[in-house]
Each structure stands twice: as C-alpha cells, then as structure tokens.
Write a protein that holds these residues in place. Sequence first.
Motif, PDB file in Angstrom:
ATOM      1  N   TYR A 141     -49.258 -13.993  -0.434  1.00 27.76           N
ATOM      2  CA  TYR A 141     -49.929 -15.178  -0.965  1.00 27.76           C
ATOM      3  C   TYR A 141     -51.233 -14.803  -1.664  1.00 27.76           C
ATOM      4  O   TYR A 141     -51.535 -15.305  -2.759  1.00 27.76           O
ATOM      5  N   GLN A 144     -50.639 -12.992  -4.908  1.00 24.56           N
ATOM      6  CA  GLN A 144     -50.213 -13.949  -5.931  1.00 24.56           C
ATOM      7  C   GLN A 144     -51.410 -14.709  -6.483  1.00 24.56           C
ATOM      8  O   GLN A 144     -51.509 -14.938  -7.693  1.00 24.56           O
ATOM      9  N   ARG A 145     -52.346 -15.064  -5.603  1.00 26.36           N
ATOM     10  CA  ARG A 145     -53.562 -15.734  -6.073  1.00 26.36           C
ATOM     11  C   ARG A 145     -54.358 -14.837  -7.002  1.00 26.36           C
ATOM     12  O   ARG A 145     -54.895 -15.287  -8.029  1.00 26.36           O
ATOM     13  N   CYS A 247     -52.192 -22.497  -4.403  1.00 26.65           N
ATOM     14  CA  CYS A 247     -52.091 -21.266  -3.620  1.00 26.65           C
ATOM     15  C   CYS A 247     -53.118 -21.260  -2.489  1.00 26.65           C
ATOM     16  O   CYS A 247     -52.834 -20.807  -1.378  1.00 26.65           O
ATOM     17  N   LYS A 250     -51.800 -23.290   0.308  1.00 24.05           N
ATOM     18  CA  LYS A 250     -50.757 -22.564   1.036  1.00 24.05           C
ATOM     19  C   LYS A 250     -51.379 -21.528   1.966  1.00 24.05           C
ATOM     20  O   LYS A 250     -50.935 -21.354   3.116  1.00 24.05           O
ATOM     21  N   ILE A 251     -52.420 -20.855   1.503  1.00 27.29           N
ATOM     22  CA  ILE A 251     -53.102 -19.861   2.338  1.00 27.29           C
ATOM     23  C   ILE A 251     -53.764 -20.535   3.529  1.00 27.29           C
ATOM     24  O   ILE A 251     -53.688 -20.044   4.671  1.00 27.29           O
ATOM     25  N   TYR A 254     -51.111 -21.453   6.033  1.00 25.70           N
ATOM     26  CA  TYR A 254     -50.545 -20.295   6.734  1.00 25.70           C
ATOM     27  C   TYR A 254     -51.552 -19.691   7.704  1.00 25.70           C
ATOM     28  O   TYR A 254     -51.166 -19.177   8.761  1.00 25.70           O
TER      29      TYR A 254
END
Length: 458
Positions: A141, A144-145, A247, A250-251, A254
Amino acid sequence: MRRRGRPKGKRVQVEVVNPNAAGIDVGSEVHYVAVPPDRDPEPVRSFKCFTADLNVLADWLDECGIETVAMESTSVYWIPVYQILESRGFEVILVNARHVKNVPGRKTDVLDCQWLQQLHSYGLLRGSFRPEDRICVLRSYIRQRDNLVKSAGAHIQRMQKALEQMNIQLHKVITDIIGVTGIRIIEAILNGERDPTKLAQLRDHRTRSTEETIAKSLEGDWREEHLFSLRQEFELYQIYREKITECDRKIEAYLGTFESKVDPEQKPLPKFKHGRKKRQGNQPELDLRTPLYRMIGVDFTALDGFDVLTVQTIISEIGLDATKWPTEKHFSSWLGLCPNNKVTGGRVKDTRSKKVVNRAACAFRMAAQAAGKSHTALGGYYRRMRNRLGPSKANTATAHKLACIVYRTLKYGKQYVDPGVAYYEQKYRQRVLNNLKRRARLLGYELIQNLELRPVVS
C-alpha cells in the motif's frame, strides 16, 4: 629446501546440511526446478509461470519430500512462486543473484537451478530479509502511494511547463504552484479569467509576494494549445490527489488491523515538541500518527527529522520485529549505513559504505538531513561531522545513529529522549579533554586545566 604445498592429511568434505533442499531458477515464462538426484528419475523439470503450473510444481516438490527451497530474486517474477510455496508449508529463502553466480562459461537455466540446489543443500546460502506477510501488505500500500506521488509530481512539472510556454512566471513569485494561492489562480485561469489584477487578488494572506508582483508575473501570451495542456495536466493531477487520499484511507484502515501495544486513551500521544506541526508537501491529510503510535507502542515522530511518512515507510520496510537482526550493527550493515571494510594483503583498500537499494535507508538519510538543522543532540552531532568529514559522510553518520535509535526502540520499547545540544557539546568537550590527558600521560606530561582565561601579553 623443503617444498611448500598442501598439508598432509584427509581432505575436509562439506557436509550436507539440508538433504531435503531444492533450487529454482526463476524466469519470466518458465521456472526450472532441481531436486536431489535420488528423489526422482528426472531431477530437473521446467514449469510454466501460470498458477495451475505453479501448483503442480508445489505438488511435485511435496512428492519428492522437499522441505526447503532456494530461489533467486529475479525482478518480480519470484513473488507468485514464493507466495504459493510458502502457503503450502515450504521453507523458502530468497537469495541475491550476485551471491550465487555459477562457474563462468557454463551458464544455462538447468545448471543454475542445480547450482542453487547444491549450495542450499550444503547450507551455503543466506536468505534475503523479507518481513512477515502483514507487513508486506502494508508495504504494498505504501509503495503504491509513493508511485502515485511520483506520478502526480510529473503532472505538476508539465503544468509548470505549460505556464512557462505562455510566459506566466507564477512559480517565481510563489513557493508552490499547487499551494493555496497557486491552485486558486490556476482554477481561475481555466475558468476563463485573464485579468492579472483579478487573478492576483486570489493570493493567500500568508503569501510573501505582493499583489502587484503577482499581477506582473501573470501577464503572458494566452495561447489555446498551452491552455489545453494546462487543463489536462491539472485534471490528471487532481485525479492522482484523489487516489492518494484513497490510498491513505486504505492504509489507515489496514493499520487498525494490527494489535495494540499501547492504548492512546490511557496513555495519550505526546504533543509535538514545537507545537502543532504543519502538514507539508505530500503528507497524508488523515491522522495516521495515532494508528502508528498504537501499533508501534512509541511515538517515532518525536525523533528529530521524522514525520508520519518517514515512520510508515521505515515500518513497512523493516517490520516491527527488531530481533531479525542480532545487533544494531547487523541492522545498520543491512541498511548500508556503516563502513564496508575491504581488506586484502593486510591492507584496508576501501571503507566506503555499501551501495544498497533500500527504501528504509533512503528514509533514514532524509531524516538525518532534516535532523541536522535542529537544535538538538542529533543536530549538534551532524554539524560536527559535517565540519570534519563533509555533508555527505555527515548525513550517512547521522542516518546510522538514527537507525541505531530505531533498532533499540523497537527491541526494548523505550521512548527516545533527546538529551539536548548543550549536553552533547559538554559530553564532546569532556571526551576531547580525556583524550588530551591520555596523550599527555603517554608523553610523560600532566595536563592541568586552567579555569581562568587570561589575555596573552605580547
């Protein structure tokens, strides 16, 4: 004259440490796998890269009684093989291709996998570090960021290029064209506003440049083709900003799946040392400091030069278990932040640090550069090293010190407390005095410290 040669006696034979070992030469289309010759009439087989073929590969290894597998880290082709074999219960080690080169002139895929199997059976291979699976998910993640941030930066450069082609010198009168003032002016330009005076009135009150200066920079040649490019790049930049925010969410979600090492309600998060830190650059808009504090158990942002992005990058690369490295020296060596002594013929040929591709090491170096500007013990250390060795080596030395602090913090769970620049300077002065006294004793003298300063009379 007695002839020198090999000492008499029995030859030392290498013992087999891993009898149930296999080697895999990873490729983009075909994987070559080697098992011990006594396990199968065909000890070397090839398998396609499709998932069904990888499952067949795992079944064949299971039939041959294989327990541990060694493979090279070839691009990203090893990841599916690694994950499938690990999920099937095999011990998989990932080795650096530079460390397992075959005999020159005999390079084939079949010989490569057999060479890996032979070295691994003798226990001569050392696996690369790979964090646990949940940390790997977090790392994906965050990487990807990072990719999204780099892509957004490319569109910012193209926006500035379009403005330059129209002779709009906005970047010379404001710090950031995607700041509050820059976004307002660009949106007004795309909506059809061309009056420099009205555009300059959109400046934020914190902007240092005056309205007259900004208005003067906004007089240009409004060509249609460059406005079209500016509009497209601005829209693409906005899309990437939305994806970066997605993102970040999402982080944050998680990070909530990790077990808590500290309860922020019972033990509140410490405040910043210099008041509220302003969000700058590409820092997340969400509050990720609290989830990181709950997950780690200590506040790494209290370290000089560390912000939320630095902390989450380092944790996603090294994980939460510092015992993967026996000591902090092993940890700093893995990061490439310590001298790499090359000795030959009894002489030291080179002591420069190793060249490694490591995102955590880059984060430590960036944090060291920021810490060097602070009025703390780390800042004093950086400035002293800079005067002695230069800025590049001072940055590496300070990054090494930060890495050791992070290692000890993760291992023992104690918060780092800055002793202060005054304490550091006093400690350094005392160390210099002790060295002078020791050298004086070696020369047969005694060093007496004079507390009273007197002018020299000429």
